[in-house]
Design an enzyme around this catalytic site. Structure first.
Site, PDB file in Angstrom:
ATOM      1  N   ALA A  68       0.850  -1.195   0.000  1.00  0.00           N
ATOM      2  CA  ALA A  68       0.000   0.000   0.000  1.00  0.00           C
ATOM      3  C   ALA A  68       0.882   1.240   0.000  1.00  0.00           C
ATOM      4  O   ALA A  68       1.985   1.245   0.546  1.00  0.00           O
ATOM      5  CB  ALA A  68      -0.928   0.017   1.208  1.00  0.00           C
ATOM      6  N   GLU A  99      -2.733 -12.790  -3.895  1.00  0.00           N
ATOM      7  CA  GLU A  99      -4.165 -12.690  -4.200  1.00  0.00           C
ATOM      8  C   GLU A  99      -4.543 -11.215  -4.261  1.00  0.00           C
ATOM      9  O   GLU A  99      -4.037 -10.428  -3.462  1.00  0.00           O
ATOM     10  CB  GLU A  99      -5.034 -13.356  -3.118  1.00  0.00           C
ATOM     11  CG  GLU A  99      -5.055 -14.858  -3.174  1.00  0.00           C
ATOM     12  CD  GLU A  99      -4.059 -15.461  -2.207  1.00  0.00           C
ATOM     13  OE1 GLU A  99      -3.584 -14.749  -1.306  1.00  0.00           O
ATOM     14  OE2 GLU A  99      -3.736 -16.657  -2.366  1.00  0.00           O
ATOM     15  N   ASN A 104      -9.876  -4.791  -8.291  1.00  0.00           N
ATOM     16  CA  ASN A 104      -8.765  -3.854  -8.063  1.00  0.00           C
ATOM     17  C   ASN A 104      -7.908  -3.750  -9.325  1.00  0.00           C
ATOM     18  O   ASN A 104      -6.783  -4.234  -9.403  1.00  0.00           O
ATOM     19  CB  ASN A 104      -7.930  -4.309  -6.855  1.00  0.00           C
ATOM     20  CG  ASN A 104      -6.991  -3.223  -6.352  1.00  0.00           C
ATOM     21  OD1 ASN A 104      -6.775  -2.216  -7.023  1.00  0.00           O
ATOM     22  ND2 ASN A 104      -6.446  -3.421  -5.157  1.00  0.00           N
ATOM     23  N   TYR A 111       0.642  -5.321 -11.179  1.00  0.00           N
ATOM     24  CA  TYR A 111       1.280  -6.645 -11.075  1.00  0.00           C
ATOM     25  C   TYR A 111       1.588  -7.205 -12.464  1.00  0.00           C
ATOM     26  O   TYR A 111       2.647  -7.808 -12.677  1.00  0.00           O
ATOM     27  CB  TYR A 111       0.392  -7.613 -10.288  1.00  0.00           C
ATOM     28  CG  TYR A 111       0.188  -7.225  -8.836  1.00  0.00           C
ATOM     29  CD1 TYR A 111       1.259  -6.855  -8.036  1.00  0.00           C
ATOM     30  CD2 TYR A 111      -1.074  -7.235  -8.256  1.00  0.00           C
ATOM     31  CE1 TYR A 111       1.087  -6.495  -6.713  1.00  0.00           C
ATOM     32  CE2 TYR A 111      -1.259  -6.883  -6.930  1.00  0.00           C
ATOM     33  CZ  TYR A 111      -0.185  -6.509  -6.167  1.00  0.00           C
ATOM     34  OH  TYR A 111      -0.364  -6.148  -4.858  1.00  0.00           O
TER      35      TYR A 111
HETATM   36  C1  LIG Z   1      -1.931  -0.147  -5.872  1.00  0.00           C
HETATM   37  C2  LIG Z   1      -0.987   0.883  -5.242  1.00  0.00           C
HETATM   38  C3  LIG Z   1      -0.117   0.194  -4.205  1.00  0.00           C
HETATM   39  C4  LIG Z   1      -0.086   1.481  -6.347  1.00  0.00           C
HETATM   40  O1  LIG Z   1       0.847   2.367  -5.746  1.00  0.00           O
HETATM   41  P1  LIG Z   1       1.524   3.575  -6.557  1.00  0.00           P
HETATM   42  O2  LIG Z   1       2.689   4.058  -5.778  1.00  0.00           O
HETATM   43  O3  LIG Z   1       0.481   4.556  -6.903  1.00  0.00           O
HETATM   44  O4  LIG Z   1       2.007   2.811  -7.874  1.00  0.00           O
HETATM   45  P2  LIG Z   1       3.165   3.270  -8.866  1.00  0.00           P
HETATM   46  O5  LIG Z   1       2.989   4.707  -9.228  1.00  0.00           O
HETATM   47  O6  LIG Z   1       4.494   2.892  -8.300  1.00  0.00           O
HETATM   48  O7  LIG Z   1       2.850   2.341 -10.089  1.00  0.00           O
HETATM   49  C5  LIG Z   1       3.240   0.992  -9.997  1.00  0.00           C
HETATM   50  C6  LIG Z   1       3.907   0.488 -11.250  1.00  0.00           C
HETATM   51  O8  LIG Z   1       2.935  -0.184 -12.013  1.00  0.00           O
HETATM   52  C7  LIG Z   1       2.761   0.460 -13.264  1.00  0.00           C
HETATM   53  N1  LIG Z   1       1.314   0.469 -13.475  1.00  0.00           N
HETATM   54  C8  LIG Z   1       0.402   0.953 -12.637  1.00  0.00           C
HETATM   55  N2  LIG Z   1      -0.834   0.754 -13.156  1.00  0.00           N
HETATM   56  C9  LIG Z   1      -0.660   0.136 -14.327  1.00  0.00           C
HETATM   57  C10 LIG Z   1      -1.567  -0.349 -15.314  1.00  0.00           C
HETATM   58  N3  LIG Z   1      -2.889  -0.226 -15.197  1.00  0.00           N
HETATM   59  N4  LIG Z   1      -1.042  -0.952 -16.382  1.00  0.00           N
HETATM   60  C11 LIG Z   1       0.302  -1.077 -16.510  1.00  0.00           C
HETATM   61  N5  LIG Z   1       1.189  -0.627 -15.623  1.00  0.00           N
HETATM   62  C12 LIG Z   1       0.701  -0.040 -14.525  1.00  0.00           C
HETATM   63  C13 LIG Z   1       3.351   1.829 -13.105  1.00  0.00           C
HETATM   64  O9  LIG Z   1       3.838   2.318 -14.341  1.00  0.00           O
HETATM   65  C14 LIG Z   1       4.486   1.558 -12.146  1.00  0.00           C
HETATM   66  O10 LIG Z   1       5.592   0.937 -12.752  1.00  0.00           O
HETATM   67  P3  LIG Z   1       6.996   1.685 -12.957  1.00  0.00           P
HETATM   68  O11 LIG Z   1       7.538   1.942 -11.592  1.00  0.00           O
HETATM   69  O12 LIG Z   1       7.820   0.701 -13.736  1.00  0.00           O
HETATM   70  O13 LIG Z   1       6.653   2.948 -13.716  1.00  0.00           O
HETATM   71  C15 LIG Z   1      -1.776   2.074  -4.605  1.00  0.00           C
HETATM   72  O14 LIG Z   1      -2.710   2.548  -5.532  1.00  0.00           O
HETATM   73  C16 LIG Z   1      -2.499   1.685  -3.328  1.00  0.00           C
HETATM   74  O15 LIG Z   1      -1.947   1.771  -2.229  1.00  0.00           O
HETATM   75  N6  LIG Z   1      -3.784   1.261  -3.473  1.00  0.00           N
HETATM   76  C17 LIG Z   1      -4.574   0.828  -2.318  1.00  0.00           C
HETATM   77  C18 LIG Z   1      -4.062  -0.473  -1.742  1.00  0.00           C
HETATM   78  C19 LIG Z   1      -4.058  -1.615  -2.764  1.00  0.00           C
HETATM   79  O16 LIG Z   1      -4.979  -1.770  -3.555  1.00  0.00           O
HETATM   80  N7  LIG Z   1      -3.003  -2.441  -2.703  1.00  0.00           N
HETATM   81  C20 LIG Z   1      -2.853  -3.610  -3.539  1.00  0.00           C
HETATM   82  C21 LIG Z   1      -3.613  -4.726  -2.903  1.00  0.00           C
HETATM   83  S1  LIG Z   1      -3.350  -6.293  -3.666  1.00  0.00           S
END
Ligand SMILES: CC(C)(COP(=O)(O)OP(=O)(O)OC[C@H]1O[C@@H](n2cnc3c(N)ncnc32)[C@H](O)[C@@H]1OP(=O)(O)O)[C@@H](O)C(=O)NCCC(=O)NCCS
Length: 139
Positions: A68, A99, A104, A111
């Site tokens: 997160a 999982e 989401n 991922y």
């Molecule tokens: C999901 C979460 C952790 C993402 O955090 P974030 O810091 O905003 O993510 P980032 O900006 O680092 O993006 C993550 C990476 O994935 C890539 N990415 C993100 N969304 C993407 C998408 N839809 N398609 C392709 N790539 C994607 C980004 O380009 C980045 O990669 P990079 O570092 O190589 O550029 C954040 O939105 C969060 O805390 N959400 C609530 C909690 C949650 O859902 N956690 C996951 C539970 S399983």
């Protein structure tokens, strides 16, 4: 980027509560931090905790348990940096699994960006709303 410690837990809980409909309890984080084989990392931005990742080792598999990022720090690469460091630290050739809620899409996209692939569904895995979990693997 550094290992999470017990003193980070108030900040971890604050991010956790703003990130999930059913947040982990403090006890769940304490349990994960106490496992010697686990990898728990925190990312700092501007002197404060911006995000964290919790990963546990089960026999021959890494299980990505929780990731997160604080709403104030999202979409700026914090989760990406955490996952890259996790993959470096868990570099023992073992696969990773996780999982994620089927709704989401942001997390699933992230991922997939890192090479995880879907490998089926656990029906009604989340007790709060009966949602299915997507199972993902990175080999
Ligand atoms: C999901 C979460 C952790 C993402 O955090 P974030 O810091 O905003 O993510 P980032 O900006 O680092 O993006 C993550 C990476 O994935 C890539 N990415 C993100 N969304 C993407 C998408 N839809 N398609 C392709 N790539 C994607 C980004 O380009 C980045 O990669 P990079 O570092 O190589 O550029 C954040 O939105 C969060 O805390 N959400 C609530 C909690 C949650 O859902 N956690 C996951 C539970 S399983």
């Amino acid at each position: 980027m550094r290992r999470l410690g017990y003193s980070d837990l108030p900040n971890v809980i604050s991010i956790e509560r703003r990130s999930f409909p059913t947040p982990w309890s403090l006890a769940m984080f304490v349990l994960e931090l106490s496992k010697p084989s686990g990898i728990c990392l925190g990312a700092m931005r501007g002197g404060e905790l911006a995000g964290y990742v919790i990963c546990s080792r089960y026999d021959q598999v890494w299980h990505l348990m929780n990731v997160a990022v604080s709403p104030d720090h999202r979409t700026r690469g914090v989760a990406g940096a955490l996952l890259r460091r996790l993959f470096e630290e868990g570099r023992s050739q073992l696969p990773f699994t996780l999982e994620v809620r089927v709704s989401n899409h942001r997390a699933i996209g992230m991922y997939e960006h890192f090479g995880f692939r879907s490998a089926g569904v656990r029906p009604r895995y989340y007790h709060d709303n009966g949602e299915d979990a997507l199972i993902m693997w990175l080999d």
